[in-house]
Design a protein around this motif. Structure first.
Motif, mmCIF file in Angstrom:
data_model
loop_
_atom_site.group_PDB
_atom_site.id
_atom_site.type_symbol
_atom_site.label_atom_id
_atom_site.label_comp_id
_atom_site.label_asym_id
_atom_site.label_seq_id
_atom_site.Cartn_x
_atom_site.Cartn_y
_atom_site.Cartn_z
ATOM 1 N N ILE A 62 0.801 -1.230 0.098
ATOM 2 C CA ILE A 62 -0.049 -0.025 0.098
ATOM 3 C C ILE A 62 0.822 1.142 -0.070
ATOM 4 O O ILE A 62 1.518 1.288 0.986
ATOM 5 C CB ILE A 62 -0.976 0.044 1.251
ATOM 6 N N ASP A 63 0.666 1.863 -0.922
ATOM 7 C CA ASP A 63 1.548 3.072 -1.318
ATOM 8 C C ASP A 63 3.193 2.752 -1.378
ATOM 9 O O ASP A 63 3.495 1.739 -1.084
ATOM 10 C CB ASP A 63 1.455 4.393 -0.178
ATOM 11 N N ALA A 64 3.980 3.594 -2.058
ATOM 12 C CA ALA A 64 5.345 3.246 -2.461
ATOM 13 C C ALA A 64 6.061 4.528 -2.405
ATOM 14 O O ALA A 64 6.886 4.946 -3.165
ATOM 15 C CB ALA A 64 5.297 2.999 -4.044
ATOM 16 N N ILE B 205 4.047 7.788 -3.882
ATOM 17 C CA ILE B 205 4.262 7.094 -5.318
ATOM 18 C C ILE B 205 5.828 7.067 -5.615
ATOM 19 O O ILE B 205 6.197 6.625 -6.673
ATOM 20 C CB ILE B 205 3.426 7.514 -6.386
ATOM 21 N N GLY B 206 6.616 7.927 -4.780
ATOM 22 C CA GLY B 206 7.925 8.409 -5.394
ATOM 23 C C GLY B 206 9.043 7.230 -5.592
ATOM 24 O O GLY B 206 9.978 7.259 -6.578
ATOM 25 N N PHE B 207 8.823 5.896 -4.967
ATOM 26 C CA PHE B 207 9.579 4.887 -5.341
ATOM 27 C C PHE B 207 8.993 3.667 -5.887
ATOM 28 O O PHE B 207 9.501 2.767 -6.355
ATOM 29 C CB PHE B 207 10.164 4.431 -3.702
ATOM 30 N N LEU B 208 7.826 4.132 -6.542
ATOM 31 C CA LEU B 208 7.314 2.849 -7.655
ATOM 32 C C LEU B 208 8.189 2.792 -8.789
ATOM 33 O O LEU B 208 8.335 1.706 -9.268
ATOM 34 C CB LEU B 208 5.981 3.482 -7.989
ATOM 35 N N PRO B 209 8.515 3.841 -9.529
ATOM 36 C CA PRO B 209 9.246 3.963 -10.649
ATOM 37 C C PRO B 209 10.637 3.063 -10.482
ATOM 38 O O PRO B 209 10.955 2.085 -11.124
ATOM 39 C CB PRO B 209 9.887 5.300 -11.020
#
Length: 267
Positions: free
Chosen positions: A31-33, A61-65
């Motif tokens: 849940i969330d990144a 979301i910053g660490f999703l990529p």
């Protein structure tokens, strides 16, 4: 059976020993990144099969990529990214656009991409194994949701995401069949009510007032404290009649929820 809730990040900012929002449910649901994802090993990252995003802000979301980049290979199994349509559009337009980051929604091929976007809406449920994910309404400066995670053995966890006071949220929480652990924000101190109104965050006294509407009696985990204001927020939360059920998260906690032992903090 148990439901594992591992807090990877819970801070409202960065700095030494601070990680932004991310929660690992069991071994396969994120849940969330936020930056808390960066503490997972490569092996742990490779086990994540579903990512539920609350909203489009960078601290969530910053660490999703970078997660996508770390686990990518031509034969890597797909990861389902669940979010509101507005959040998915923000990711397509501003992150996975070949300028900020490669578009992992069409790599290694458009027919079988690593990241598969799944649009959700408040009121919807998504079944993943023995867990049912309830999409909860939230009120923030951008379209946002929270999540309730219900295990079919009778355990429940909910995370409100970034939100301010919203009757719809509390109504949705009350409809959950059970709730052992509630993770909710209190990002700013009471004396910053004006800023909280603009930023759509809770302050301690507003959170205490709204908790009166909750029919469940869960353990309450407080998240998203803004650096520099932690002491004031902590002091003000201690004045709440709910203080005995509260724990202020630091970002390294793990909760094991059992149908009989309820919310047991183990680390």
């Amino acid at each position: 059976m148990s439901l594992s809730v591992r807090i990877l990040g819970a801070s409202g900012g960065i700095g030494p020993n601070r990680r932004t929002t991310s929660i690992l449910i069991d071994e396969d649901i994120l849940i969330d990144a936020g930056s808390g994802v960066g503490d997972l090993t490569l092996g742990e990252l490779e086990q994540v099969r579903h990512i539920f995003l609350t909203h489009s802000h960078l601290d969530h979301i910053g660490f999703l990529p970078m997660l996508a980049d770390m686990v990518y290979s031509p034969d890597a199994p797909p990861i389902q990214v669940h979010a509101l349509p507005a959040t998915l559009k923000a990711l397509r337009d501003h992150v996975f656009n070949w300028v900020i980051w490669p578009d992992f929604t069409c790599l290694p091929s458009p027919e079988r991409p690593l990241l598969q976007f799944q649009a959700i809406q408040p009121g919807q449920q998504v079944m993943i194994g023995s867990r049912e994910i309830h999409i909860l309404p939230a009120l923030h400066t951008v379209p946002a949701v929270g999540y309730g995670v219900m295990h079919n053995d009778g355990m429940g966890f909910a995370f409100t995401g970034d939100t301010s006071s919203s009757g719809a949220l509390w109504e949705a929480l009350n409809t959950l069949p059970y709730l052992d652990l509630l993770m909710i924000e209190s990002g700013l101190p009471d004396e910053m009510d004006g800023m909280a109104d603009l930023a759509k965050h809770y302050t301690p006294h507003r959170l205490a007032d709204d908790l009166e509407a909750l029919h469940h009696q869960p353990r309450i985990a407080i998240t998203h404290l803004k650096p520099g204001h932690e002491s004031a927020i902590r002091r003000q939360l201690q004045q709440s009649r709910h203080a005995s059920r509260m724990v202020l998260l630091e970002g390294s906690e793990r909760f094991e929820l059992h149908a009989q032992n309820r919310a047991l903090k183990v680390g």
